[in-house]
Structure formats: C-alpha cells, structure tokens
Design an enzyme around this catalytic site. Structure first.
Site, short mmCIF file in Angstrom:
data_model
loop_
_atom_site.label_atom_id
_atom_site.label_comp_id
_atom_site.label_asym_id
_atom_site.label_seq_id
_atom_site.Cartn_x
_atom_site.Cartn_y
_atom_site.Cartn_z
N PRO A 41 -3.47 3.82 1.82
CA PRO A 41 -4.15 3.27 2.99
C PRO A 41 -3.38 2.10 3.59
O PRO A 41 -2.88 1.24 2.87
CB PRO A 41 -5.49 2.82 2.42
CG PRO A 41 -5.71 3.69 1.23
CD PRO A 41 -4.34 3.93 0.65
N GLU A 42 -3.27 2.11 4.92
CA GLU A 42 -2.56 1.03 5.60
C GLU A 42 -3.58 0.03 6.15
O GLU A 42 -4.78 0.15 5.93
CB GLU A 42 -1.67 1.61 6.69
CG GLU A 42 -0.57 2.51 6.11
CD GLU A 42 0.56 2.77 7.09
OE1 GLU A 42 0.85 1.89 7.91
OE2 GLU A 42 1.16 3.85 7.03
#
Length: 270
Positions: free
Chosen positions: A2-3
């Site tokens: 996840p960014e």
C-alpha cells in the site's frame, strides 16, 4: 505494498472510530511481525485514551499520552474495527480492545508489517531522516530542484527516495512523471526548476485525487470498510506497458528502473 493514498484512506477510515476511545487491552497472538513487538506495549497502552490517529509517510500513529503506537501495513496488512466477539481468522495477529466493546484488529498474512512503540517526545528511528510530506507546503518544485543538483540517478529513483519526499511509491511516481511530461530516465540533476515545479504539482494532484478515490486497489489492499479503492481504473501508464498512450496513442514503453518496473511514453515524456 500500500502506498500513501491507501494508508491515508485507512487513517481517515479509522480515525472516527478510534479517536477519543480508551484502550482496554492489547491482545498479541504472536510476539512479532516484521520485528518483535515491544513487550512494553502491553503495559503502556491499556488504560490510555487515543487522542489522534496520524500518518507519517506510510506509517500510522495512534497517539496516547505516553507516546504513539507505530503501525505499518507492510505488503499485505489490513486494519479493521470489529465487534469484540468476532472470532479471529488466520493471520489476525493483534487486537487493540477498545472501551466500547470493539477491537482494532491487525491482519497480516506475510508479516511484513509492524507494531512498534514511540515514547512521547521522541522520534522513532524509522521516522528519522524522512523528507517532507508530499501534500504539505514544505514540498514544492524549489525543494526538488535544490535537492537534485549534482545527482545523476534517474528522476524516478530520485522521486521515490524517502529522504527527498515521503510516500511517493512506484505507482504514483510513474503517474506524476507522465502528467508532468518528464521521462523517468532523465538524470535528476539535469531537470530544470520549472519542470520540477510541474512535477511537484503533478505529485500533489495525483495523490490528492487518489485519496478521494480511495487509493489504488492492490491485490492485498482493502479500505477499512472493506471497500476496494477505485483509482486503478484511472491509471494512465502504470501497469500498461505496450498499451496505447492516452495522449498520443503511441505504444507505452516498459523497463526496469532502479529494480522497479516502469512504464512511460517515449514521445510525451522527455
């Protein structure tokens, strides 16, 4: 992994359920994730009220009076607020029990995430040396231009350096460079301030829009309410190697830059 938009989406989803709640207990079903979970967490968290849920880079911080619980989702982690009597599933490694009978549950199949402790008044080693937040006023074209001088590394690698700016991972770096019309292969030190102004603005626009759209759905990511993000439907270049460029219709090129798969348009990005 996840960014930043996914982590910010998680923070915004959790905050209304956690802020102001008292921690009743900490349940650890295993003593470690990526690193050992500090034993003092079981002593310092129970009885304290969660004052705020913050994000720094891709880390979440649950602030209490004596410090902050530091969480990272790793490659496959997720956080859910659930009724306290919900039976744990496989890989439900941590519960933070709340005073309203619910629990914040941390599930992490690959165990690349973490749960650590940052005492009040201190900065955890993982957070030291980080660059500015990309959506803050501290991040702009002047900052990028000044930090890039003399650097021969490709601009995409430069943009993903967490000491330069936090939270701009592979997906959003590719999209921002496309929006700004800059080739990811260009040497960071050879790009003008005007073009860095355009790149900084593109980073802000891409990230802000991705957050409003719920982040980018990766294989392992779901938002706290169980809904996937929707920004992936709007990606211009990431994951589209060989497909037509949305601007010029020429084929998008794909190659490895800094050991990360990169896609760009050789016509539109210079």
């Amino acid at each position: 992994m996840p960014e930043l938009p996914e982590v910010e989406t998680t923070r915004r989803g959790l905050a209304p359920h956690l802020e102001g709640r008292r921690v009743d207990a900490l349940v650890l079903r295993r003593p470690d994730l990526r690193w050992p979970i500090p034993p003092e967490l079981s002593e310092v968290l129970p009885g304290q009220r969660i004052a705020a849920v913050r994000r720094r880079a891709k880390y979440l911080l649950l602030d209490v009076a004596s410090g902050s619980a530091l969480l990272h989702l790793g490659m496959s982690g997720s956080l859910r607020v659930l009724p306290g009597d919900t039976p744990p599933r496989a890989h439900d490694h941590v519960d933070i029990a709340l005073d309203d009978g619910r629990v914040l549950r941390f599930n992490d199949p690959r165990r690349f995430g973490c749960l650590l402790w940052q005492p009040a008044g201190q900065t955890h080693a993982l957070l030291r040396g980080l660059g500015p937040e990309p959506l803050s006023d501290d991040f702009d074209g002047a900052w990028l231009h000044a930090r890039s001088r003399g650097r021969s590394a490709p601009v995409k690698t430069f943009l993903m350096d967490q000491a330069i700016v936090v939270g701009v991972g592979n997906i959003y770096a590719a999209e921002a460079l496309f929006m700004a019309g800059i080739s990811p292969l260009r040497a960071a030190g050879k790009i003008s301030r005007a073009r860095y102004e355009a790149l900084a603005e593109a980073v802000k626009m891409i990230l802000a829009h991705a957050i409003t759209r719920g982040g980018t759905t990766l294989r392992d990511f779901l938002a706290p309410d169980g809904a996937p993000g929707y920004f992936e439907q709007e990606l211009s270049v990431y994951g589209r190697g060989g497909a037509p460029c949305p601007r010029c219709a020429g084929p998008l090129k794909q190659a490895s830059i800094g050991q990360r798969t990169s896609v760009w348009c050789p016509r539109c990005q210079r």
